[in-house]
Enzyme design. Structure first.
Site, short mmCIF file in Angstrom:
data_model
loop_
_atom_site.label_atom_id
_atom_site.label_comp_id
_atom_site.label_asym_id
_atom_site.label_seq_id
_atom_site.Cartn_x
_atom_site.Cartn_y
_atom_site.Cartn_z
CG HIS A 79 1.57 1.07 3.87
ND1 HIS A 79 0.75 2.15 4.09
CD2 HIS A 79 1.07 0.46 2.77
CE1 HIS A 79 -0.22 2.16 3.17
NE2 HIS A 79 -0.04 1.14 2.36
CG HIS A 113 -4.01 0.43 -5.12
ND1 HIS A 113 -2.71 0.72 -4.75
CD2 HIS A 113 -4.57 -0.16 -4.04
CE1 HIS A 113 -2.51 0.34 -3.51
NE2 HIS A 113 -3.62 -0.21 -3.05
CG ASP A 117 -1.47 4.16 -5.98
OD1 ASP A 117 -2.34 3.31 -6.29
OD2 ASP A 117 -1.60 4.91 -4.99
CD GLU A 140 -5.45 2.54 -1.29
OE1 GLU A 140 -6.13 2.56 -0.28
OE2 GLU A 140 -4.20 2.44 -1.25
CD GLU A 141 -1.05 2.68 -0.68
OE1 GLU A 141 -1.41 3.25 0.36
OE2 GLU A 141 -0.98 1.45 -0.81
CG ASP A 145 -1.18 -1.87 -0.11
OD1 ASP A 145 -2.07 -1.72 -0.95
OD2 ASP A 145 -0.92 -1.02 0.76
CG ASP A 147 -5.97 -2.18 -1.28
OD1 ASP A 147 -4.89 -2.67 -0.88
OD2 ASP A 147 -6.17 -0.97 -1.40
#
Ligand SMILES: [Zn+2]
Length: 456
Positions: free
Chosen positions: A429, A83, A85, A148-149, A114, A173
């Site tokens: 994150h 992903h 995003d 995804e997030e 990520d 992921d």
């Protein structure tokens, strides 16, 4: 040229593409025409597809939700799911979160690990595989997700609109060696209304910030005559503090925060508060609600008193996290995040939980369910990935089962494979997210080999 050589030969281009991708701040933004998750996400998708096209891969996209590039012409398709995003940068960075700076052998930036790093690595792995000319029985498609997030709506859209599904696949992921089990996750919100007629009333209660976080604090305000306030305040309990107010007493409880998938590592402040409130002479429905919650939920993290203490050999116990609670004079609502073992089903726990609450006068206001994922260890997919991992790293290769959910749940026949190696520092994150260049290339090698082994 061996596959390994073909991947290594592309290191410089790979790094440059990753830096370009990181420089596009692709956190979800307001939807626009042709950009369902905002213009930066769209720009990042355009960039990835332009890169793939320049590499000579066959590209496609579906309504700016999902893009892909592929190689091979087999009837059956093997998917790698990445992903583009990212989560917002947040505070506390020492590097530019959207700079893609390379320092001391690390690429820094939001998405480096990520999931832009592994996704771009997969794209170059696919090009490298093409470069070798190795014969393939199955086609390989790298899917480029964009949401995804914030809910994986991209893959829901892809599935709902006839997007081709893989016979086998993996998403870089999660973590290595391979995650073949993910618990089912349910968020349930319950509410109960009541009348309070006695002299001691619960007027306000708050606790928790999100369903998937164990609350570290909770508080309740009780309206009552001064002598009752004094009695309440005189009852002491660990990590509970009472303070007299103009109208009665304020009760504050402390806990220890933890992730919702491992509530047993925390201490639930709302549960602790409820246990204390059970000893307060409330009346009517409020007293009943508090007693039920103190007795059946409390600080428990396995659902035993609610009759849903499931367990299996693959993934262990059901976990239950009481995430939030809120109350005023007339109603109390709460949200629970619980995760059932990978070989169990929704029907094994959700109806029982709802029945227990219904009996106590609560109604189910909202429920969101993500089913469990389980691909047996002896399957072709898991065995192939484990063998590739063992060969490429020389490390022990045992599959993992986790309580969290990965992107693998978004498509059938897919498990999480990489990009994090055992013992790696995890900065996803968080500020100063990075991927080591060496690990990035190791991922590219492993992904290329896994693509080949699954498609050959
Ligand atoms: Zn991710």
């Amino acid at each position: 040229m061996t596959l390994k050589e073909a991947v290594s030969a592309r290191q410089e281009e790979l790094l440059r593409s990753l830096q370009e991708s990181i420089r596009i701040p692709s956190a979800e933004g307001p939807a626009e025409e042709g950009a369902p998750y905002g213009r930066e996400v769209r720009r990042c998708l355009d960039h990835a597809l332009a890169t793939a096209e320049a590499l000579g891969l066959t590209c496609g996209r579906m309504d700016q939700q999902v893009g892909w590039c592929e190689y091979g012409d087999g009837e059956e398709m093997v998917a790698v799911v990445g992903h583009l995003d990212v989560v917002p940068a947040g505070e506390g960075w020492t590097f530019d979160p959207f700079g893609g700076e390379i320092r001391d052998g690390k690429v820094f930036g939001r998405g480096a690990m990520d999931d832009k790093g592994p996704t771009v690595a997969a794209m170059y792995a696919l090009a490298a595989l093409r470069d070798t000319g190795l014969p393939l029985r199955r086609r390989i498609r790298l899917l480029l997700g964009t949401n995804e997030e914030t809910g994986s709506q991209d893959m829901k859209y892809y599935r709902a609109h006839g997007g081709e599904l893989p016979v086998l696949g993996f998403t870089p992921d999660g973590e290595y060696p391979v995650i073949n089990g993910e618990k089912g996750i349910i968020n349930a919100t319950f509410r109960k209304t009541y009348c309070q007629t006695g002299p001691v009333r619960l007027t306000r209660l708050t606790g928790g910030s999100a369903p998937n976080v164990t609350p570290a604090s909770a508080a309740a305000e009780i309206a009552c005559p001064p002598e009752t306030a004094a009695e309440i305040a005189a009852r002491s309990a660990e990590k509970v503090r009472c303070t007299a107010t103009d109208t009665g007493v304020l009760v504050e409880a402390l806990g220890v925060s933890a992730h919702g998938s491992t509530p047993e590592l925390g201490e639930n402040a709302i549960g602790r508060l409820m246990a204390f409130l059970k000893g307060v002479p409330l009346s009517g429905g409020a007293a009943e609600a508090v007693a039920f919650l103190a007795d059946r939920l409390g600080m428990e993290t396995d659902g035993a008193s609610l009759g849903i203490a499931l367990e299996d050999d693959v993934s262990g116990k059901l976990t239950l996290n009481w995430g939030t609670a809120e109350a005023d004079e007339g109603a109390l609502s709460l949200c629970i995040n619980y995760r059932y073992p990978v070989t169990k089903r929704f029907e094994d726990c959700a109806p029982q939980l709802e029945a227990a609450f219904r009996e106590a006068g609560f109604t189910l206001e909202k429920q969101v369910h993500k089913p469990s994922l389980y691909v047996p260890e002896d399957s072709e997919l898991v065995q192939t990935l484990l063998a590739v991992y063992a060969r490429e790293t020389g490390l022990p290769a045992r599959p993992l089962s986790i309580g969290g959910g990965t992107y693998a749940k978004a498509l059938p026949n897919v498990v999480a494979f990489g990009p994090i190696f055992p013992g790696d520092e995890v900065r996803e994150h968080k500020p100063d997210e990075f991927i080591e260049v060496e690990k990035l290339m190791k991922n590219a090698q492993i992904i290329a080999e896994a693509m080949y082994q699954l498609a050959k």
